[in-house]
Design an enzyme around this catalytic site. Structure first.
Site, PDB file in Angstrom:
ATOM      1  N   ARG A  50      14.431  17.160 -34.967  1.00  0.00           N
ATOM      2  CA  ARG A  50      14.056  18.524 -35.352  1.00  0.00           C
ATOM      3  C   ARG A  50      15.320  19.302 -35.713  1.00  0.00           C
ATOM      4  O   ARG A  50      16.431  18.830 -35.497  1.00  0.00           O
ATOM      5  CB  ARG A  50      13.295  19.211 -34.208  1.00  0.00           C
ATOM      6  CG  ARG A  50      14.041  19.075 -32.883  1.00  0.00           C
ATOM      7  CD  ARG A  50      13.927  20.230 -31.985  1.00  0.00           C
ATOM      8  NE  ARG A  50      14.487  21.430 -32.562  1.00  0.00           N
ATOM      9  CZ  ARG A  50      15.804  21.702 -32.581  1.00  0.00           C
ATOM     10  NH1 ARG A  50      16.699  20.861 -32.087  1.00  0.00           N
ATOM     11  NH2 ARG A  50      16.240  22.829 -33.107  1.00  0.00           N
ATOM     12  N   ASP A 242      15.972  27.960 -41.357  1.00  0.00           N
ATOM     13  CA  ASP A 242      15.202  26.848 -41.934  1.00  0.00           C
ATOM     14  C   ASP A 242      15.053  26.987 -43.439  1.00  0.00           C
ATOM     15  O   ASP A 242      14.906  25.995 -44.149  1.00  0.00           O
ATOM     16  CB  ASP A 242      13.835  26.748 -41.262  1.00  0.00           C
ATOM     17  CG  ASP A 242      14.011  26.235 -39.838  1.00  0.00           C
ATOM     18  OD1 ASP A 242      14.303  27.062 -38.943  1.00  0.00           O
ATOM     19  OD2 ASP A 242      13.939  25.015 -39.641  1.00  0.00           O
TER      20      ASP A 242
END
Ligand code: MRU
Length: 356
Positions: A50, A242
């Site tokens: 992740r 992100d």
């Protein structure tokens, strides 16, 4: 003096990808080997790996794994290329928000399309490109760390949200890269880490990796940040990203927006630390960033135990978008971008293109 971080989150080994299993940190620190493209898709979706840059590298490795599998059943180079590009496009869909995943898969698609080699040669080129992206990621993070460390005040307490550390990248980290570089210069700095519900990346992962590196860290729950800001105990906020739109609007882990608003109210500078591969110049603003909706169980349960009544309604967006007005600077490997972000982002991409 360079800070030596002990963590390497993901790396290509012979013909498979080896990664830290982040679903079990901090109870265990163990590695898993991912040997098929479909397993990589699941590893990304289920967050064994992740963090935006780390899932980018995982996606690039996943394309190599698919290439190895296709080569076992396809002889025609043309068919191999066309099937592999479809697999690379599919890999991009394993998670929707972090643009580094699409960026890295696209880098592999460029290799496939530009290659003059036979099937075996294409696989070798893809492997090498994956390894180059890995090595590049660590170098980029160190540059982000160096630029960021210049703006960390002496003895500062830095608040961070989620995990933008070595475990969210190949190594060193973006926001925690800034922390590592700053700590190497001044070992009186410290970190406050938000717990980061629902998946607790701050509690489970950020505190784990900072403790491993001996950097002082205090864990707080998500609702506590304004309290400590109001007491004058936080000097700056540094978080990862992100996806950053062309105007500077930034998607990061859910809860980041709340921290940014609190920081603005208390006059505390709020910084993003991210590589240029996190900037998506194809979208004008944060409104266009797709936000991942994750399983309801992440909210209803902690460590497998239900924490609320049966039958309550649940909504679980994985990310939120911090408007560019709340961001004091975006720390990249090319320096710190400042408002007006439309201009500073466009400029950094233009000068990068000019150098290419
Ligand atoms: O859902 P996750 O754990 O992948 O979300 C991670 C984050 O939001 C990080 O802050 C971001 O990817 C930056 S990582 C350098």
């Amino acid at each position: 003096m360079e800070f030596k971080s002990k963590i390497k989150t993901i790396e290509w080994v012979d013909n498979y990808s080896k990664m830290v299993d982040q679903t079990v940190v901090p109870y265990e620190y163990k590695f898993v080997n991912i040997t098929t493209g479909d397993d990589m898709f699941v590893a990304i979706r289920n967050m064994i790996v992740r963090g935006a840059p780390a899932i980018g590298i995982a996606g690039a490795h996943g394309v190599v794994l698919y290439a190895q599998e296709l080569a076992e059943r396809i002889d025609s180079r043309e068919e191999f290329v066309s099937e592999l590009v479809k697999k690379a496009e599919y890999m991009k869909t394993s998670r929707p928000t972090a643009v580094n995943l699409m960026w890295a898969c696209e880098k592999q698609i460029e290799v496939i399309k530009n290659s003059k080699a036979d099937i075996k040669g294409i696989i070798e080129e893809l492997k090498q490109n994956g390894i180059n992206l890995e090595n590049e990621d660590i170098k980029i993070n160190k540059k982000i760390g160096d630029y960021g460390s210049e703006i960390v005040p002496k003895g500062a307490t830095i608040l961070t949200h989620c995990n933008a550390g070595a475990l969210a990248t190949v190594g060193y980290g973006t926001a925690l890269g800034v922390v590592r570089s700053a700590y190497a210069k001044d070992n009186t700095i410290q970190v406050f880490a938000d717990e980061t519900r629902p998946r607790q990346q701050g509690a489970r992962i950020t505190t784990f990796e900072l403790a491993m590196d001996g950097i002082p860290v205090t864990l707080i729950t998500d609702g506590m940040c304004s309290y400590f800001m109001n007491k004058g105990m936080i000097d700056m906020v540094v978080v990862g990203a992100d996806r950053i739109a062309a105007n500077g609007d930034t998607a990061n882990k859910i809860g980041t927006y709340t921290v940014a608003i609190a920081a603005k109210y208390h006059n505390i500078p709020f910084y993003i630390a991210a590589p240029l591969s996190t900037i998506d110049t194809s979208i004008e603003s944060g409104k266009e960033i797709p936000i991942e909706e994750r399983s309801h169980e992440e909210v209803t349960h902690i460590n497998g135990k239900r924490i609320c009544a049966e039958g309550v309604n649940i909504i679980n967006p994985g990310f939120d978008v911090t408007p560019h007005e709340l961001i004091a600077g975006i720390i990249t490997e090319k320096g710190i971008l400042r408002p007006d972000y439309k201009k500073s982002i466009a400029q950094v991409f233009e000068s990068n293109l000019a150098k290419a």
